[in-house]
Write an enzyme that holds these catalytic residues in place. Sequence first.
Site, PDB file in Angstrom:
ATOM      1  N   SER A 149       0.849  -1.187   0.000  1.00 51.87           N
ATOM      2  CA  SER A 149       0.000   0.000   0.000  1.00 51.87           C
ATOM      3  C   SER A 149       0.888   1.241   0.000  1.00 51.87           C
ATOM      4  CB  SER A 149      -0.846  -0.018   1.276  1.00 51.87           C
ATOM      5  OG  SER A 149      -1.306   1.277   1.565  1.00 51.87           O
ATOM      6  N   TYR A 162      -0.395  -0.762  10.023  1.00 50.98           N
ATOM      7  CA  TYR A 162      -0.677  -1.178   8.640  1.00 50.98           C
ATOM      8  C   TYR A 162       0.534  -0.914   7.723  1.00 50.98           C
ATOM      9  CZ  TYR A 162      -3.419  -1.058   4.215  1.00 50.98           C
ATOM     10  OH  TYR A 162      -3.909  -1.256   2.952  1.00 50.98           O
ATOM     11  N   SER A 163       1.168   0.277   7.891  1.00 49.99           N
ATOM     12  CA  SER A 163       2.344   0.605   7.069  1.00 49.99           C
ATOM     13  C   SER A 163       3.440  -0.427   7.268  1.00 49.99           C
ATOM     14  CB  SER A 163       2.915   1.976   7.450  1.00 49.99           C
ATOM     15  OG  SER A 163       1.926   2.947   7.406  1.00 49.99           O
ATOM     16  N   ALA A 164       3.646  -0.799   8.540  1.00 49.93           N
ATOM     17  CA  ALA A 164       4.729  -1.755   8.835  1.00 49.93           C
ATOM     18  C   ALA A 164       4.447  -3.096   8.181  1.00 49.93           C
ATOM     19  CB  ALA A 164       4.865  -1.926  10.347  1.00 49.93           C
ATOM     20  N   LYS A 166       2.489  -3.716   5.630  1.00 50.07           N
ATOM     21  CA  LYS A 166       2.424  -3.629   4.170  1.00 50.07           C
ATOM     22  C   LYS A 166       3.817  -3.569   3.548  1.00 50.07           C
ATOM     23  CE  LYS A 166      -1.757  -3.904   2.693  1.00 50.07           C
ATOM     24  NZ  LYS A 166      -2.171  -5.240   2.207  1.00 50.07           N
ATOM     25  N   ALA A 194      -8.166   1.885  -4.991  1.00 50.75           N
ATOM     26  CA  ALA A 194      -9.505   1.653  -5.519  1.00 50.75           C
ATOM     27  C   ALA A 194     -10.528   1.981  -4.449  1.00 50.75           C
ATOM     28  CB  ALA A 194      -9.655   0.188  -5.945  1.00 50.75           C
ATOM     29  N   GLY A 195     -11.699   2.357  -4.910  1.00 50.67           N
ATOM     30  CA  GLY A 195     -12.785   2.578  -3.970  1.00 50.67           C
ATOM     31  C   GLY A 195     -13.261   1.235  -3.438  1.00 50.67           C
ATOM     32  N   ARG A 197     -14.755  -0.807   0.582  1.00 52.67           N
ATOM     33  CA  ARG A 197     -15.185  -0.497   1.952  1.00 52.67           C
ATOM     34  C   ARG A 197     -14.005  -0.084   2.832  1.00 52.67           C
ATOM     35  NH1 ARG A 197     -16.396  -6.160   5.030  1.00 52.67           N
ATOM     36  NH2 ARG A 197     -14.239  -6.855   5.015  1.00 52.67           N
ATOM     37  N   LYS A 434      25.086  -7.173 -26.350  1.00 50.34           N
ATOM     38  CA  LYS A 434      24.620  -7.197 -27.737  1.00 50.34           C
ATOM     39  C   LYS A 434      23.386  -6.326 -27.924  1.00 50.34           C
ATOM     40  CE  LYS A 434      27.500 -10.346 -29.387  1.00 50.34           C
ATOM     41  NZ  LYS A 434      28.470 -10.090 -30.443  1.00 50.34           N
ATOM     42  N   LEU A 513      11.820 -27.626 -20.815  1.00 46.62           N
ATOM     43  CA  LEU A 513      11.529 -27.112 -22.158  1.00 46.62           C
ATOM     44  C   LEU A 513      11.539 -28.229 -23.201  1.00 46.62           C
ATOM     45  CD1 LEU A 513      11.301 -24.628 -24.058  1.00 46.62           C
ATOM     46  CD2 LEU A 513      13.793 -24.539 -24.071  1.00 46.62           C
TER      47      LEU A 513
HETATM   48  P1  NAI Z   1     -11.988  -5.096   1.183  1.00 42.93           P
HETATM   49  O1  NAI Z   1     -12.228  -4.913   2.634  1.00 42.93           O
HETATM   50  O2  NAI Z   1     -13.094  -4.787   0.250  1.00 42.93           O
HETATM   51  O3  NAI Z   1     -11.478  -6.544   0.920  1.00 42.93           O
HETATM   52  C1  NAI Z   1     -10.693  -7.260   1.817  1.00 42.93           C
HETATM   53  C2  NAI Z   1     -11.312  -8.639   1.995  1.00 42.93           C
HETATM   54  O4  NAI Z   1     -10.455  -9.434   2.798  1.00 42.93           O
HETATM   55  C3  NAI Z   1     -12.655  -8.617   2.682  1.00 42.93           C
HETATM   56  O5  NAI Z   1     -13.624  -9.246   1.889  1.00 42.93           O
HETATM   57  C4  NAI Z   1     -12.424  -9.365   3.983  1.00 42.93           C
HETATM   58  O6  NAI Z   1     -13.530 -10.146   4.391  1.00 42.93           O
HETATM   59  C5  NAI Z   1     -11.260 -10.234   3.635  1.00 42.93           C
HETATM   60  N1  NAI Z   1     -10.503 -10.657   4.812  1.00 42.93           N
HETATM   61  C6  NAI Z   1     -10.170  -9.929   5.884  1.00 42.93           C
HETATM   62  N2  NAI Z   1      -9.467 -10.678   6.767  1.00 42.93           N
HETATM   63  C7  NAI Z   1      -9.358 -11.905   6.242  1.00 42.93           C
HETATM   64  C8  NAI Z   1      -8.742 -13.118   6.649  1.00 42.93           C
HETATM   65  N3  NAI Z   1      -8.091 -13.190   7.815  1.00 42.93           N
HETATM   66  N4  NAI Z   1      -8.816 -14.189   5.837  1.00 42.93           N
HETATM   67  C9  NAI Z   1      -9.469 -14.134   4.659  1.00 42.93           C
HETATM   68  N5  NAI Z   1     -10.088 -13.012   4.220  1.00 42.93           N
HETATM   69  C10 NAI Z   1     -10.022 -11.913   5.002  1.00 42.93           C
HETATM   70  O7  NAI Z   1     -10.716  -4.187   0.832  1.00 42.93           O
HETATM   71  P2  NAI Z   1      -9.991  -3.846  -0.541  1.00 42.93           P
HETATM   72  O8  NAI Z   1      -9.899  -2.381  -0.644  1.00 42.93           O
HETATM   73  O9  NAI Z   1     -10.508  -4.604  -1.649  1.00 42.93           O
HETATM   74  O10 NAI Z   1      -8.501  -4.322  -0.193  1.00 42.93           O
HETATM   75  C11 NAI Z   1      -7.846  -5.423  -0.749  1.00 42.93           C
HETATM   76  C12 NAI Z   1      -6.377  -5.350  -0.432  1.00 42.93           C
HETATM   77  O11 NAI Z   1      -5.807  -4.201  -1.046  1.00 42.93           O
HETATM   78  C13 NAI Z   1      -6.045  -5.237   1.044  1.00 42.93           C
HETATM   79  O12 NAI Z   1      -4.887  -6.004   1.319  1.00 42.93           O
HETATM   80  C14 NAI Z   1      -5.761  -3.771   1.238  1.00 42.93           C
HETATM   81  O13 NAI Z   1      -4.900  -3.551   2.328  1.00 42.93           O
HETATM   82  C15 NAI Z   1      -5.100  -3.434  -0.082  1.00 42.93           C
HETATM   83  N6  NAI Z   1      -5.156  -2.025  -0.430  1.00 42.93           N
HETATM   84  C16 NAI Z   1      -6.319  -1.452  -0.859  1.00 42.93           C
HETATM   85  C17 NAI Z   1      -6.307  -0.116  -1.216  1.00 42.93           C
HETATM   86  C18 NAI Z   1      -7.533   0.516  -1.769  1.00 42.93           C
HETATM   87  O14 NAI Z   1      -7.438   1.673  -2.229  1.00 42.93           O
HETATM   88  N7  NAI Z   1      -8.638  -0.159  -1.803  1.00 42.93           N
HETATM   89  C19 NAI Z   1      -5.133   0.728  -1.028  1.00 42.93           C
HETATM   90  C20 NAI Z   1      -3.967   0.008  -0.636  1.00 42.93           C
HETATM   91  C21 NAI Z   1      -3.985  -1.311  -0.340  1.00 42.93           C
END
Ligand code: NAI
Length: 736
Positions: A149, A162-164, A166, A194-195, A197, A434, A513
Amino acid sequence: MSVSFEGRVVLVTGAGGGLGKEYALAFAERGASVVVNDLGADTKGGGKSSAAADKVVEEIRAKGGKAVANYDSVEDGEKVIQTALDEFGRIDILVNNAGILRDRSFARTSDLDWDLIQRVHLRGSFLVTRAAWNHMKNQKFGRIIMTTSAAGIYGNFGQANYSAAKLGLLGLANTLAIEGRKYNVHCNTIAPVAGSRLTETVMPPDLVASLKPEYVAPMVLWLCNEQCQENGGLFEVGAGWIGKLRWERSQGQIVRQKNQPATPEVVRDQWDKICDFTDATKPTSIQESLQSIVSALSSVESDEEVGANPTSASVASASGINPAEAVGQTLPPSTFSYTHTQCILYALGVGMSTKDPDHLRFLYEGHEDFSCLPTFGVIVSQAAMMDGGLSSVPGLNIDFTQVLHGEQYLELYKPLPTSGELTSKTSIADVLDKGSGAVILLDVNTYSGDELVCYNQFSVFVVGAGGFGGKRSSEKAKASLPPPNRAPDAVVIDSTTRDQAALYRLSGDWNPLHIDPSFAAMGGFKAPILHGLCSFGFAARHVLKQFADNDPSRFKAIKVRFVKPVMPGQSLQTEMWKEGNRIHIQCKVKETDAVVLAGAYVDLHGASEEASPENLTQGGGLQSELVFAEIGRRIKDVGPTMVKKVNAVFGWEITKDGKNAAQWTIDLKNGAGSLHKGPLSGKADVTFTVADGDFMEVVQGKLNPQKAFFSGKLKVRGNIMLSQKLEVILKDYAKL
Ligand code: NAI
C-alpha cells in the site's frame, strides 16, 4: 496471443468483495479455475460469514466460469491451499489480497491493533504462500502477488501498524522473487488504489465511486500470466494507470579517512553531499548495494578521495550485469563420474542405431573398438552449469528463464575415456553487450586427474539483459565461420525420432523445455523442442562417419552456432564442405529447409598425422603441443592485437626426459604474428628452455614462472624482461 488462464488454478484471498472479488471474476472470465477465499470479516477483522465468498462463486458460475469458495482465514494457510488442491488438483497463481484496517494514531495503537494487522496481512500472506510454494516449485510454474500500500511505501498518519505490515510484504516479495526465479516462480508486489469499503472512510464518496477495482484487475492478471516475465517488481496501480517503482541511491560520500576515527561532525559537514541525488544510481540487488560499500572500504584503505559509489560506468546496470565484477569469476569445480552406460545412452540420444553396423563401436561395450563419442565432451563439462552454478556468480544477476544456448565450442586433447571421473573448472571468460541481450562466455576445462582432457566454451545469450554499456565482441570468443561459397562436398540426411529429446535429456540436460508441453508453451513453442546440443551431436557424428571413418581419435574440435530449434521427429540435413582438415558444416531441418546450426565446423586430425615419423619422435606425447596449437589458432584470430601488446619474438625449446623434444617460434613482432615449429632461427628476442611437464604447470598457473626460473626449471636466454609478457600469451590466449 491473448492473455489466457485456461488450465490454471488461481487462489485469491479476501475475494468476497472489493479488489479481490474483481480479480476472481476477471481470472474466471479468462478460463481459470478460481478459489474464492474470504473469511467474511468486517473491516476491522471481526465477525465471520460464508456469504461474501459464496456470492462471488455464484456470480462466476452464473457466467459459466469455474469457482469454489473457501471460508478459512489466511492464518490457516495450509487449509486455504488445500481447497485448491482438493477441488482442482493444483495451484498455479496466488493473489495475497485479504486485509483489514485498525487505524489509530501511533500513541493509541494497542497490542491487539498491532498484532491483528501483522497477523492478517504479513503472517497471513506468509502462511498461504508457504503452503503453495513447493507445489509451484515442483511444477516449475508459479505467479504470486503481494498487496502492499502507499501507506507502507510513504507512511500515512494513523496507519503505523498497517504501514509496517504492508512494507513487510514488499521485503517478503523481494526475497521470494530471488528464491523462486530459477523455478519460474515469480513474485511481484502491487500498491493498488480503488474505492472499496476499506477506503470509503478515508476517500470522498465521488472518488470511491470512480476509482473502480476493475481498473486494477488487468494489471494483476498480466503479472500472473505465463507470458509475463516480470519478477520482483513493485507497481502502483489505480484508475487505469500503472507505474513502476524502484530504489534510487545518491552517489554518497566517504566520511572517514584511513587510520582515523569516523566522527559525527564529518557526517554533519558532508550532509549535503550524502543527500545529493545528482548522478544517483539505481541498485537492484544486494550485490550491487554491497559493491559500493566494499569499494568505499578499499578507497579509504588506499587513501583515494572518491565517492562511495564507483563512477556510473562501472556500476552494475539496471539489468544486473556487471562485466567488471563477473569476468574471471569461477564456478565451484564439478565432478562427473560415468561408466560405459552413459556413453551408450548419449550415443542413442544423438541418434545412433544398431541399424548402422558402423555405430556398434559406440553402442556395445563388448565391441573390440568400443569408444565414447567425442561430443560426449559437452556432457562431462556441463554439470557445473546445470547445477545452477551461474546464479551464484557476482555481477551476473540475470533472469534464468531468459537464457538461451547461443554457441558451443568443444576441443578434445585426447579421446574421451569410456568410463572415469572427470573434474571441470568453469570460469566466466567474458560478458558481451549485444543490445537486445547479453552474451556470457563460459570456459570449461575438464581434467582427468591433472591431465587436461577437453576444453568447452559455452556461449549463452540472455534475452533482454543487454544495454549495460559493455563491449560487443571479445577476442576470447571462439568464432563461428561461414561455409565456402560452393555446393557442399557431402550431404547426410538423418531422421530424429519423436522421443529424441526424451532420450537425449537422460544424458543430463533436464530442462523441462524439452519434455513438458506447458513449459514449452511458456517459452512460446508449440511443443517441446530438441536440445541444441542433440542436433550438435548428430552433425558431429555425420562428419566423423563421412570424413574420419568413425574414428574418434581423428576428432579434434567442433564449433556451432544455434540458430533455430528442431522439433523431435524432424529430419536433420547436414551439409559438409572439406577444406583440408577442417570440415565446414551447416545443418537444416529437411522438412522446412530452415537452417538450425550455422557457422559450424569440425576440425579433424589428419589421417596420416599419427604415422608420420616427425610426430612419433617430436610431437608424440607432448602435452605442450596442445598449448602451442591453441596459441597458433589465437594468432590466426587476433594476431595483430597480440603483436601490438607484446611486440617480441619468443623461442621455445621443449624437453622431455632431458632430451630436446620440440622447438617453437612465436613471432609477435612482425605483421599479423605467426607460429612456427622447427629449429630456432636465431631471430628470437628471448628463448626459453623447459621440460614438457613443467611447461604445462606454468601454463596452468600451478608453477609461477619466476619460481621456475630460480629453481632452474625454466632457462632463459636473451632479453629476460620479456618474460613478463608471457602472461599475455599463455594466460590470456592459450586459455588453459
Ligand atoms: P476489502 O475490505 O473490500 O477486501 C478485503 C477482503 O479481505 C474482505 O472481503 C475481507 O472479508 C477479507 N478478509 C479480511 N481478513 C481476512 C482473513 N483473515 N482471511 C481471509 N479473508 C479476510 O478491501 P480492498 O480495498 O478490496 O482491499 C484489498 C487489499 O488491497 C487489502 O490487502 C488492502 O490492504 C489493499 N489495499 C487497498 C487499497 C484501496 O485503495 N482499496 C489501497 C492500498 C492497499
